[in-house]
Motif scaffolding. Structure first.
Motif, PDB file in Angstrom:
ATOM      1  N   SER A 277     -16.335   6.143 -39.564  1.00  0.00           N
ATOM      2  CA  SER A 277     -16.891   7.409 -38.350  1.00  0.00           C
ATOM      3  C   SER A 277     -17.276   6.957 -36.698  1.00  0.00           C
ATOM      4  O   SER A 277     -17.009   7.729 -35.671  1.00  0.00           O
ATOM      5  N   ALA A 278     -17.223   5.782 -36.157  1.00  0.00           N
ATOM      6  CA  ALA A 278     -17.260   4.953 -34.783  1.00  0.00           C
ATOM      7  C   ALA A 278     -15.964   4.360 -34.210  1.00  0.00           C
ATOM      8  O   ALA A 278     -16.324   3.466 -33.669  1.00  0.00           O
ATOM      9  N   ARG A 279     -15.036   4.448 -34.753  1.00  0.00           N
ATOM     10  CA  ARG A 279     -14.024   3.349 -34.782  1.00  0.00           C
ATOM     11  C   ARG A 279     -12.550   4.340 -35.388  1.00  0.00           C
ATOM     12  O   ARG A 279     -11.858   3.466 -35.797  1.00  0.00           O
TER      13      ARG A 279
ATOM     14  N   GLY B  43      -0.418  -7.602 -17.436  1.00  0.00           N
ATOM     15  CA  GLY B  43      -2.319  -7.953 -18.202  1.00  0.00           C
ATOM     16  C   GLY B  43      -3.044  -6.764 -18.181  1.00  0.00           C
ATOM     17  O   GLY B  43      -4.444  -6.134 -17.667  1.00  0.00           O
ATOM     18  N   ALA B  44      -3.037  -5.361 -17.908  1.00  0.00           N
ATOM     19  CA  ALA B  44      -3.684  -4.705 -17.795  1.00  0.00           C
ATOM     20  C   ALA B  44      -4.663  -3.988 -19.015  1.00  0.00           C
ATOM     21  O   ALA B  44      -4.775  -3.299 -19.019  1.00  0.00           O
ATOM     22  N   LEU B  45      -3.847  -4.520 -20.637  1.00  0.00           N
ATOM     23  CA  LEU B  45      -4.619  -4.402 -21.377  1.00  0.00           C
ATOM     24  C   LEU B  45      -5.608  -4.693 -22.102  1.00  0.00           C
ATOM     25  O   LEU B  45      -5.226  -6.227 -21.988  1.00  0.00           O
ATOM     26  N   ALA B  46      -6.669  -4.916 -22.529  1.00  0.00           N
ATOM     27  CA  ALA B  46      -7.914  -5.287 -22.603  1.00  0.00           C
ATOM     28  C   ALA B  46      -8.010  -5.500 -23.962  1.00  0.00           C
ATOM     29  O   ALA B  46      -8.075  -4.489 -24.829  1.00  0.00           O
ATOM     30  N   PRO B  47      -8.448  -6.685 -24.900  1.00  0.00           N
ATOM     31  CA  PRO B  47      -9.293  -6.584 -26.112  1.00  0.00           C
ATOM     32  C   PRO B  47     -10.236  -5.229 -26.049  1.00  0.00           C
ATOM     33  O   PRO B  47     -10.908  -5.383 -25.745  1.00  0.00           O
ATOM     34  N   GLY B  48      -9.918  -4.418 -27.579  1.00  0.00           N
ATOM     35  CA  GLY B  48     -11.218  -3.294 -27.408  1.00  0.00           C
ATOM     36  C   GLY B  48     -11.521  -3.132 -28.526  1.00  0.00           C
ATOM     37  O   GLY B  48     -12.480  -4.436 -28.662  1.00  0.00           O
ATOM     38  N   TYR B  49     -11.721  -2.567 -29.194  1.00  0.00           N
ATOM     39  CA  TYR B  49     -12.232  -2.257 -31.087  1.00  0.00           C
ATOM     40  C   TYR B  49     -11.393  -2.591 -31.653  1.00  0.00           C
ATOM     41  O   TYR B  49     -10.520  -1.598 -31.093  1.00  0.00           O
ATOM     42  N   ALA B  50     -11.802  -3.117 -33.675  1.00  0.00           N
ATOM     43  CA  ALA B  50     -10.663  -2.156 -34.244  1.00  0.00           C
ATOM     44  C   ALA B  50     -11.159  -1.350 -35.385  1.00  0.00           C
ATOM     45  O   ALA B  50     -12.640  -1.123 -35.359  1.00  0.00           O
ATOM     46  N   GLY B  51     -11.101  -0.783 -36.154  1.00  0.00           N
ATOM     47  CA  GLY B  51     -10.890   0.220 -37.188  1.00  0.00           C
ATOM     48  C   GLY B  51     -10.595   0.231 -38.752  1.00  0.00           C
ATOM     49  O   GLY B  51      -9.846  -1.232 -38.194  1.00  0.00           O
ATOM     50  N   CYS B  52     -10.818   0.481 -39.785  1.00  0.00           N
ATOM     51  CA  CYS B  52     -10.146   0.310 -40.893  1.00  0.00           C
ATOM     52  C   CYS B  52     -10.019   1.365 -41.717  1.00  0.00           C
ATOM     53  O   CYS B  52     -11.058   2.295 -41.912  1.00  0.00           O
ATOM     54  N   ARG B  53      -9.175   1.490 -42.116  1.00  0.00           N
ATOM     55  CA  ARG B  53      -8.500   2.861 -43.567  1.00  0.00           C
ATOM     56  C   ARG B  53      -8.677   2.615 -44.637  1.00  0.00           C
ATOM     57  O   ARG B  53      -7.384   1.737 -45.146  1.00  0.00           O
ATOM     58  N   PRO B  54      -9.041   3.137 -45.677  1.00  0.00           N
ATOM     59  CA  PRO B  54      -8.790   3.074 -46.442  1.00  0.00           C
ATOM     60  C   PRO B  54      -8.295   3.409 -47.363  1.00  0.00           C
ATOM     61  O   PRO B  54      -7.997   4.557 -47.323  1.00  0.00           O
ATOM     62  N   LYS B  55      -6.728   3.016 -48.047  1.00  0.00           N
ATOM     63  CA  LYS B  55      -5.424   3.449 -48.022  1.00  0.00           C
ATOM     64  C   LYS B  55      -5.812   3.363 -50.070  1.00  0.00           C
ATOM     65  O   LYS B  55      -6.191   2.271 -50.812  1.00  0.00           O
ATOM     66  N   PRO B  56      -6.045   4.674 -50.540  1.00  0.00           N
ATOM     67  CA  PRO B  56      -6.652   4.781 -52.106  1.00  0.00           C
ATOM     68  C   PRO B  56      -5.401   4.369 -53.060  1.00  0.00           C
ATOM     69  O   PRO B  56      -5.521   5.466 -54.068  1.00  0.00           O
ATOM     70  N   HIS B  57      -4.082   3.498 -52.680  1.00  0.00           N
ATOM     71  CA  HIS B  57      -2.801   4.067 -53.405  1.00  0.00           C
ATOM     72  C   HIS B  57      -2.413   2.094 -53.040  1.00  0.00           C
ATOM     73  O   HIS B  57      -2.337   1.513 -51.910  1.00  0.00           O
ATOM     74  N   PRO B  58      -1.708   1.920 -54.202  1.00  0.00           N
ATOM     75  CA  PRO B  58      -0.640  -0.035 -53.645  1.00  0.00           C
ATOM     76  C   PRO B  58       0.053  -0.005 -52.704  1.00  0.00           C
ATOM     77  O   PRO B  58       0.848  -0.464 -52.160  1.00  0.00           O
ATOM     78  N   VAL B  59       0.781   1.946 -52.885  1.00  0.00           N
ATOM     79  CA  VAL B  59       1.521   2.172 -51.903  1.00  0.00           C
ATOM     80  C   VAL B  59       1.426   2.174 -50.678  1.00  0.00           C
ATOM     81  O   VAL B  59       0.813   2.925 -50.549  1.00  0.00           O
TER      82      VAL B  59
END
Length: 372
Positions: free
Chosen positions: A43-45, A308-324
């Motif tokens: 929820s924060a990412r 040079g205009a892009l700087a590393p920001g933050y990351a999130g993670c998605r839970p995918k409830p399938h092997p596909v």
């Protein structure tokens, strides 16, 4: 052991919305959260975007709850002083193949009850002079939201109706028993709860929580794949007044342009499939080298992106409830007939548009609990 009515596991946006709706319906609710504060993980990412409901298959939970949730969310925010703005967005095609794909998106959106405007490349570029495209779809209902403010409003409603929040309280184990569901919680002050109803909104950890409760049907617990999404901050002045999205890619919506509540621009997320399914091992650092791919992706629709205009920001993670590993996976909301435990409701795969759908998910679960 403390006897309780309802336990909601997880204090992200969806868990808090579920707790608010249940408490408002007259249930006595305890929210248990493993972390030291609300909404610290998925929820924060995220992009803090209120989605219109464009991308999801007709009849899916994502389609229905995104549209319902979006409509309810704007009204909720207006009534409670949560910042939400309809900034609109453009989905842009940069070649003829992508332009043909816009037709499919237009039809899918219409089937979901979402009105989009079809624009020529010239019309879109007249709106956004920095843009380069051959065609576009305009979504006037898309917006941005203060996600933390939203979560605080959910918590406020829940607490106003008697709910209690226990932070630093991970669920370690549990069991289905004759008189309810036992939950053994850890933390600095371990406790055991016996609940008539448990709603598992543990997000990335939903499968782990389910597997820790004796009596849950193992076949009901879907496999988990994790898709990390990296964001890069734009260090120059914002190039667009509206949100800009490319045609979707497998696993996500492509490297798109959004703005935060302060007007600062960012790009992302990309899709980085992880080679494990352990939420505790997710590294949320953004590797600077991934910026090389971002420059290529963004310059398809914004050729003027400076070096040079892009700087590393933050990351999130998605839970995918399938092997596909696909973008069209639906939310999974399991009732006791599926979990195999009386009183146990579990939510899996709550990724985008989970923030937009949070209020609708809360109302859906509350209805299921009332019927059980």
């Amino acid at each position: 052991m403390e006897q309780v009515d309802v336990v909601v596991i997880g204090a992200g946006a969806v868990g808090l919305a579920v707790a608010a709706m249940l408490a408002e319906a007259g249930r006595d609710v305890i929210i248990v959260e493993a972390g030291p504060a609300i909404g610290m993980v998925t929820s924060a990412r995220n992009s803090e975007v209120i989605h219109a409901g464009i991308y999801y298959p007709e009849g899916s939970l994502k389609a229905r709850l995104c549209v319902e949730g979006r409509q309810a969310l704007y009204a909720w925010c207006a009534a409670r002083g949560v910042t939400a703005r309809k900034v609109g967005k453009l989905i842009v095609a940069t070649d003829d193949a992508e332009a043909a794909a816009l037709d499919g998106l237009h039809r899918k959106a219409a089937a979901n009850g979402v009105d989009l405007l079809r624009l020529s490349g010239a019309q879109a570029m007249a709106m956004e002079p920095a843009l380069s495209c051959v065609a576009a779809l305009q979504s006037p209902e898309t917006g941005i939201i203060d996600s933390h403010g939203l979560m605080l409003s959910y918590l406020g409603v829940a607490e106003d109706h008697g709910a209690m929040l226990a932070l630093n309280t991970p669920v370690l184990s549990g069991a289905a028993e004759a008189d309810g569901i036992r939950l053994d919680c850890g933390g600095a002050e371990p406790m055991t709860l016996k609940a008539r109803v448990v709603v598992n909104c543990a997000g990335l950890w939903a499968q782990r929580v389910s597997q820790s409760i004796a009596g849950v049907d193992p076949a009901s617990v879907p496999p988990l794949s994790l898709a990390k999404g990296n964001y890069f901050d734009l260090t120059t002045a914002p190039p667009f007044r509206t949100l800009v999205y490319p045609v979707p890619v497998n696993g996500g919506l492509g490297v798109h342009y959004t703005v935060d509540m302060g007007g600062r621009g960012r790009f992302g997320p990309d899709v980085e499939w992880l080679d494990h399914a352990d939420p505790d091992r997710v590294d949320y650092q953004v590797a600077p080298r991934r910026g090389d791919v971002f420059y290529d992706a963004v310059r398809r629709y914004w050729p003027g992106l400076p070096d040079g205009a892009l700087a590393p920001g933050y990351a999130g993670c998605r839970p995918k409830p399938h092997p596909v590993r696909a973008a069209a996976e639906d939310f999974m909301v399991q009732t006791p007939s599926q979990t195999g435990v009386d009183g146990l409701f579990t939510l899996y795969g709550i990724e985008s548009p989970g923030l937009t759908a949070s209020l609708a998910l809360g109302r859906l679960v509350t209805g299921y609990v009332a019927e059980a």
